[in-house]
Enzyme design. Structure first.
Site, mmCIF file in Angstrom:
data_model
loop_
_atom_site.group_PDB
_atom_site.id
_atom_site.type_symbol
_atom_site.label_atom_id
_atom_site.label_comp_id
_atom_site.label_asym_id
_atom_site.label_seq_id
_atom_site.Cartn_x
_atom_site.Cartn_y
_atom_site.Cartn_z
ATOM 1 N N GLU A 102 53.462 29.740 51.563
ATOM 2 C CA GLU A 102 52.247 28.991 51.270
ATOM 3 C C GLU A 102 52.146 28.656 49.791
ATOM 4 O O GLU A 102 52.609 29.406 48.933
ATOM 5 C CB GLU A 102 51.008 29.787 51.712
ATOM 6 C CG GLU A 102 50.911 29.941 53.215
ATOM 7 C CD GLU A 102 49.650 30.656 53.663
ATOM 8 O OE1 GLU A 102 49.285 30.485 54.844
ATOM 9 O OE2 GLU A 102 49.035 31.380 52.861
ATOM 10 N N CYS A 154 55.927 39.695 50.328
ATOM 11 C CA CYS A 154 55.914 40.449 49.073
ATOM 12 C C CYS A 154 56.169 41.923 49.366
ATOM 13 O O CYS A 154 55.623 42.465 50.334
ATOM 14 C CB CYS A 154 54.572 40.278 48.368
ATOM 15 S SG CYS A 154 54.475 41.112 46.763
ATOM 16 N N CYS A 199 50.176 45.677 47.688
ATOM 17 C CA CYS A 199 48.885 45.936 47.045
ATOM 18 C C CYS A 199 47.806 45.977 48.129
ATOM 19 O O CYS A 199 47.771 45.124 49.009
ATOM 20 C CB CYS A 199 48.577 44.852 46.019
ATOM 21 S SG CYS A 199 49.773 44.790 44.664
ATOM 22 N N CYS A 252 45.521 42.844 49.017
ATOM 23 C CA CYS A 252 46.171 41.536 49.129
ATOM 24 C C CYS A 252 46.762 41.327 50.518
ATOM 25 O O CYS A 252 47.416 42.220 51.073
ATOM 26 C CB CYS A 252 47.263 41.429 48.067
ATOM 27 S SG CYS A 252 48.113 39.841 48.039
ATOM 28 N N GLY A 272 54.558 36.725 46.743
ATOM 29 C CA GLY A 272 55.721 37.330 46.113
ATOM 30 C C GLY A 272 55.493 37.849 44.714
ATOM 31 O O GLY A 272 54.483 37.574 44.072
ATOM 32 N N GLU A 273 56.460 38.624 44.245
ATOM 33 C CA GLU A 273 56.485 39.172 42.888
ATOM 34 C C GLU A 273 57.530 38.395 42.085
ATOM 35 O O GLU A 273 58.737 38.572 42.282
ATOM 36 C CB GLU A 273 56.831 40.666 42.937
ATOM 37 C CG GLU A 273 57.202 41.300 41.609
ATOM 38 C CD GLU A 273 56.207 41.025 40.495
ATOM 39 O OE1 GLU A 273 56.633 40.428 39.480
ATOM 40 O OE2 GLU A 273 55.028 41.392 40.636
ATOM 41 N N SER A 330 52.507 35.436 36.832
ATOM 42 C CA SER A 330 51.719 36.630 37.141
ATOM 43 C C SER A 330 52.602 37.696 37.775
ATOM 44 O O SER A 330 53.384 37.406 38.682
ATOM 45 C CB SER A 330 50.574 36.266 38.093
ATOM 46 O OG SER A 330 49.824 37.406 38.438
ATOM 47 N N LEU A 353 46.576 43.842 36.536
ATOM 48 C CA LEU A 353 46.270 45.217 36.131
ATOM 49 C C LEU A 353 45.309 45.878 37.124
ATOM 50 O O LEU A 353 45.609 46.935 37.678
ATOM 51 C CB LEU A 353 45.672 45.209 34.730
ATOM 52 C CG LEU A 353 45.676 46.538 33.983
ATOM 53 C CD1 LEU A 353 47.098 47.012 33.715
ATOM 54 C CD2 LEU A 353 44.896 46.424 32.675
ATOM 55 N N CYS A 395 42.694 33.754 45.716
ATOM 56 C CA CYS A 395 43.504 34.867 45.228
ATOM 57 C C CYS A 395 43.527 36.006 46.241
ATOM 58 O O CYS A 395 42.490 36.484 46.692
ATOM 59 C CB CYS A 395 42.924 35.356 43.901
ATOM 60 S SG CYS A 395 43.802 36.745 43.178
#
Length: 348
Positions: free
Chosen positions: A93, A113, A117, A120, A160-161, A190, A220, A338
């Site tokens: 996406e 990902c 988290c 998320c 994703g990271e 990010s 963070l 987000c």
């Protein structure tokens, strides 16, 4: 398949020369590929090229992108979420976020990902694979084509990271800057923060790009290690103190301020004592805090911080001498905000 997306003007000149054409034919391909106002969607549409050259390119498997549009969701505020399929039938996406004078593209760097988290949606189904640079860049084409507007800003805040796909990330940034004509200063990367990768990012940026002028945004989301570990499992591998140390070093090397993303979770990290703790953690170097209101997702019980509390938190940071802003959420009614992106169309 040989994807031309991501090729520089020199690369395309060489393609033309390799097929017995003049170098300017490569420049024509470049213009029709990257120029927003003159873009073609396939090699067939580049009618300024000789027919035999177009047929040669198609026969050899050259293409202009490889993602396929599956679904699109338009939010009430004009934000557009696109669900795209890859050639191996995975889904990714991306989001177009329009304002009066700009269009921001929120891009994904991986299918899914691995970071998991807790707040998320993207990590709920794990990581399938990393995206190729051409697949990252293809998202820009789809956003521009669907919204009939040139992308002016890029944020790698989708699925994703990014730092776990650093080679393709930097290749993408090079092309976004040089080919799509988007300044590095309008690009944000990010990351949840991966051990050793913040330093590696600055080093590789100078090696690959010759400069490092994009914005680094750290997800963070906490003012201390204990809280961060409860909402970001990977935090156990990278203490918050060392993250800040590496960010200070990043600022020294690049001269660019670091942005800290702070998702406000009611009763978890949004008390005034957390604001004071955060202020002490990051004070003394060039940085900015982006406070983000939590966007509700299924399977998760976190609650959004009330607006009044968020404003008090922002004021406390500001009074403590911290540059801070409270980011307005966009596209939440279409799960385009987000933390709401995921691999499939189960949630609409």
């Amino acid at each position: 398949m040989k994807n031309l997306l991501g090729c520089s003007v020199k690369d395309l000149e060489n393609v033309a020369l390799n097929y017995g054409q003049a170098a300017f034919r490569g420049r024509q391909i470049y213009s029709w590929l990257y120029n927003y106002k003159n873009r073609s969607k396939s090699i067939d549409e580049i009618n300024v090229l000789p027919l035999n050259f177009r047929n040669q390119l198609k026969k050899e498997g050259f293409i202009f992108g490889e993602l396929i549009l599956k679904e699109k969701y338009l939010a009430n505020d004009g934000t557009l979420k696109l669900l795209l399929n890859t050639r191996d039938n995975e889904s990714v996406e991306c989001v177009g976020i329009p304002t009066e004078k700009r269009l921001t593209a929120c891009l994904s760097s991986q299918v899914g990902c691995p970071m998991d988290c807790k707040f998320c949606a993207t990590g709920k189904e794990g990581l399938k694979r990393s995206l190729k640079a051409s697949e990252i860049l293809d998202q820009i084409l789809f956003i521009e084509n669907e919204m009939n507007q040139k992308v002016t800003n890029i944020v790698f805040m989708g699925m994703g990271e990014p730092l776990l796909n650093i080679d393709e990330l930097l290749f993408s940034i090079r092309s976004i800057n040089e080919d799509f004509d988007v300044s590095q200063r309008r690009i944000t990367v990010s990351t949840v923060a991966i051990p050793n990768m913040i330093r590696k990012l600055s080093e590789m940026s100078f090696q690959v790009l010759g400069k490092c002028q994009f914005t680094l945004a750290i997800s963070l989301h906490a003012s201390n290690q204990k809280t961060r570990e409860t909402i970001i499992p990977s935090a156990k591998n990278y203490h918050i103190k060392y993250i800040i140390d590496d960010c200070r070093e990043f600022v020294k090397k690049t001269g660019r301020r670091v942005s800290f993303e702070y998702l406000m979770l009611h009763g978890v990290n949004d008390k005034l004592e957390h604001a004071d703790e955060l202020s002490n953690l990051i004070k003394g170097f060039q940085c900015h805090v982006n406070l983000i209101q939590y966007n509700q997702i299924e399977e998760v019980e976190f609650k959004q911080t009330p607006s009044k509390n968020a404003q008090l938190f922002q004021n406390r940071l500001s009074n403590n001498g911290i540059n801070v802003s409270l980011r307005k959420s966009r596209g939440s009614d279409r799960n385009a905000a987000c933390g709401q992106l995921r691999q499939n169309a189960k949630i609409k």
